[in-house]
Design a protein around this motif. Sequence first.
Motif, PDB file in Angstrom:
ATOM      1  N   CYS A   1      41.688  84.896  85.959  1.00 25.16           N
ATOM      2  CA  CYS A   1      41.705  84.289  84.518  1.00 25.16           C
ATOM      3  C   CYS A   1      42.187  85.171  83.575  1.00 25.16           C
ATOM      4  O   CYS A   1      42.719  84.764  82.413  1.00 25.16           O
ATOM      5  CB  CYS A   1      40.068  84.023  84.478  1.00 25.16           C
ATOM      6  SG  CYS A   1      39.700  82.707  85.535  1.00 25.16           S
TER       7      CYS A   1
ATOM      8  N   GLU B   1      45.851  85.215  83.379  1.00 27.60           N
ATOM      9  CA  GLU B   1      46.320  83.855  82.637  1.00 27.60           C
ATOM     10  C   GLU B   1      46.117  83.919  81.342  1.00 27.60           C
ATOM     11  O   GLU B   1      46.809  83.420  80.272  1.00 27.60           O
ATOM     12  CB  GLU B   1      45.585  82.765  83.224  1.00 27.60           C
ATOM     13  CG  GLU B   1      46.259  81.318  83.113  1.00 27.60           C
ATOM     14  CD  GLU B   1      45.566  80.593  81.815  1.00 27.60           C
ATOM     15  OE1 GLU B   1      46.190  79.929  81.050  1.00 27.60           O
ATOM     16  OE2 GLU B   1      44.547  81.107  81.612  1.00 27.60           O
TER      17      GLU B   1
ATOM     18  N   GLY C   1      48.660  85.667  79.351  1.00 27.40           N
ATOM     19  CA  GLY C   1      49.801  85.325  79.430  1.00 27.40           C
ATOM     20  C   GLY C   1      50.771  86.161  80.476  1.00 27.40           C
ATOM     21  O   GLY C   1      52.017  85.988  80.535  1.00 27.40           O
ATOM     22  N   LYS C   2      50.129  86.710  81.168  1.00 25.67           N
ATOM     23  CA  LYS C   2      50.845  87.594  82.329  1.00 25.67           C
ATOM     24  C   LYS C   2      51.245  86.484  83.554  1.00 25.67           C
ATOM     25  O   LYS C   2      52.289  86.852  84.133  1.00 25.67           O
ATOM     26  CB  LYS C   2      50.016  88.552  82.846  1.00 25.67           C
ATOM     27  CG  LYS C   2      49.548  89.568  81.911  1.00 25.67           C
ATOM     28  CD  LYS C   2      50.884  90.379  81.387  1.00 25.67           C
ATOM     29  CE  LYS C   2      50.424  91.622  80.490  1.00 25.67           C
ATOM     30  NZ  LYS C   2      51.417  92.310  79.772  1.00 25.67           N
ATOM     31  N   ILE C   3      50.373  85.598  83.685  1.00 28.44           N
ATOM     32  CA  ILE C   3      50.657  84.271  84.630  1.00 28.44           C
ATOM     33  C   ILE C   3      50.425  83.171  83.872  1.00 28.44           C
ATOM     34  O   ILE C   3      49.742  82.984  83.048  1.00 28.44           O
ATOM     35  CB  ILE C   3      49.864  84.633  85.967  1.00 28.44           C
ATOM     36  CG1 ILE C   3      48.511  84.518  85.695  1.00 28.44           C
ATOM     37  CG2 ILE C   3      50.414  85.767  86.777  1.00 28.44           C
ATOM     38  CD1 ILE C   3      47.715  84.506  86.927  1.00 28.44           C
ATOM     39  N   ASP C   4      51.269  82.061  84.275  1.00 27.93           N
ATOM     40  CA  ASP C   4      50.931  80.780  83.704  1.00 27.93           C
ATOM     41  C   ASP C   4      50.033  80.178  84.473  1.00 27.93           C
ATOM     42  O   ASP C   4      49.388  80.450  85.359  1.00 27.93           O
ATOM     43  CB  ASP C   4      52.099  79.879  83.769  1.00 27.93           C
ATOM     44  CG  ASP C   4      52.730  79.647  85.054  1.00 27.93           C
ATOM     45  OD1 ASP C   4      51.920  79.639  86.069  1.00 27.93           O
ATOM     46  OD2 ASP C   4      54.047  79.135  85.149  1.00 27.93           O
ATOM     47  N   SER C   5      49.570  79.180  83.809  1.00 24.77           N
ATOM     48  CA  SER C   5      48.485  78.347  84.295  1.00 24.77           C
ATOM     49  C   SER C   5      48.474  77.533  85.595  1.00 24.77           C
ATOM     50  O   SER C   5      47.624  77.817  86.630  1.00 24.77           O
ATOM     51  CB  SER C   5      47.653  76.952  83.450  1.00 24.77           C
ATOM     52  OG  SER C   5      48.948  76.053  83.082  1.00 24.77           O
ATOM     53  N   LYS C   6      49.591  77.410  86.056  1.00 18.36           N
ATOM     54  CA  LYS C   6      49.809  76.887  87.496  1.00 18.36           C
ATOM     55  C   LYS C   6      49.858  77.967  88.449  1.00 18.36           C
ATOM     56  O   LYS C   6      49.378  77.631  89.472  1.00 18.36           O
ATOM     57  CB  LYS C   6      51.399  76.328  87.419  1.00 18.36           C
ATOM     58  CG  LYS C   6      51.482  74.978  86.851  1.00 18.36           C
ATOM     59  CD  LYS C   6      52.818  74.254  86.984  1.00 18.36           C
ATOM     60  CE  LYS C   6      53.005  73.087  86.174  1.00 18.36           C
ATOM     61  NZ  LYS C   6      54.329  72.359  86.368  1.00 18.36           N
ATOM     62  N   GLU C   7      50.250  79.049  88.141  1.00 21.47           N
ATOM     63  CA  GLU C   7      50.335  80.282  89.111  1.00 21.47           C
ATOM     64  C   GLU C   7      48.996  80.521  89.053  1.00 21.47           C
ATOM     65  O   GLU C   7      48.391  80.820  90.390  1.00 21.47           O
ATOM     66  CB  GLU C   7      51.217  81.430  88.482  1.00 21.47           C
ATOM     67  CG  GLU C   7      50.921  82.776  89.319  1.00 21.47           C
ATOM     68  CD  GLU C   7      51.509  82.383  90.797  1.00 21.47           C
ATOM     69  OE1 GLU C   7      51.067  83.136  91.554  1.00 21.47           O
ATOM     70  OE2 GLU C   7      52.290  81.665  90.989  1.00 21.47           O
ATOM     71  N   ALA C   8      48.049  80.550  88.030  1.00 25.56           N
ATOM     72  CA  ALA C   8      46.825  80.665  88.088  1.00 25.56           C
ATOM     73  C   ALA C   8      45.880  79.922  89.198  1.00 25.56           C
ATOM     74  O   ALA C   8      45.099  80.361  89.986  1.00 25.56           O
ATOM     75  CB  ALA C   8      45.964  80.918  86.805  1.00 25.56           C
ATOM     76  N   TYR C   9      46.022  78.767  89.021  1.00 29.13           N
ATOM     77  CA  TYR C   9      45.728  77.573  89.663  1.00 29.13           C
ATOM     78  C   TYR C   9      45.667  77.817  91.280  1.00 29.13           C
ATOM     79  O   TYR C   9      45.097  78.078  92.208  1.00 29.13           O
ATOM     80  CB  TYR C   9      46.079  76.333  89.168  1.00 29.13           C
ATOM     81  CG  TYR C   9      45.547  75.110  90.260  1.00 29.13           C
ATOM     82  CD1 TYR C   9      44.245  74.753  90.064  1.00 29.13           C
ATOM     83  CD2 TYR C   9      46.215  74.645  91.323  1.00 29.13           C
ATOM     84  CE1 TYR C   9      43.584  73.679  91.040  1.00 29.13           C
ATOM     85  CE2 TYR C   9      45.941  73.756  92.040  1.00 29.13           C
ATOM     86  CZ  TYR C   9      44.440  73.249  91.749  1.00 29.13           C
ATOM     87  OH  TYR C   9      44.217  72.288  92.720  1.00 29.13           O
TER      88      TYR C   9
END
Length: 64
Positions: A25, A28, A31-39
């Motif tokens: 979290c 995400e 801004g290091k990973i996008d929400s799709k990657e976090a999911y």
Amino acid sequence: MSLESPHSLLNEYLQEFAHEIGIICALEAGGKIDSKEAYSQVKAKWKELKAKKKELFPKIDQVG
């Protein structure tokens, strides 16, 4: 073989899961990973946790 009870081990796994989800979290939100990657990462961690639970308590998953 571990001398810890299954409930103690599950508690450890839950704490580890919560820690890892917190990191995902934060990545995400920062801004290091996008929400799709976090999911995707959260979903993978959830599957790992479910598998560990099933190993510890196989009969519970068969009830019902």
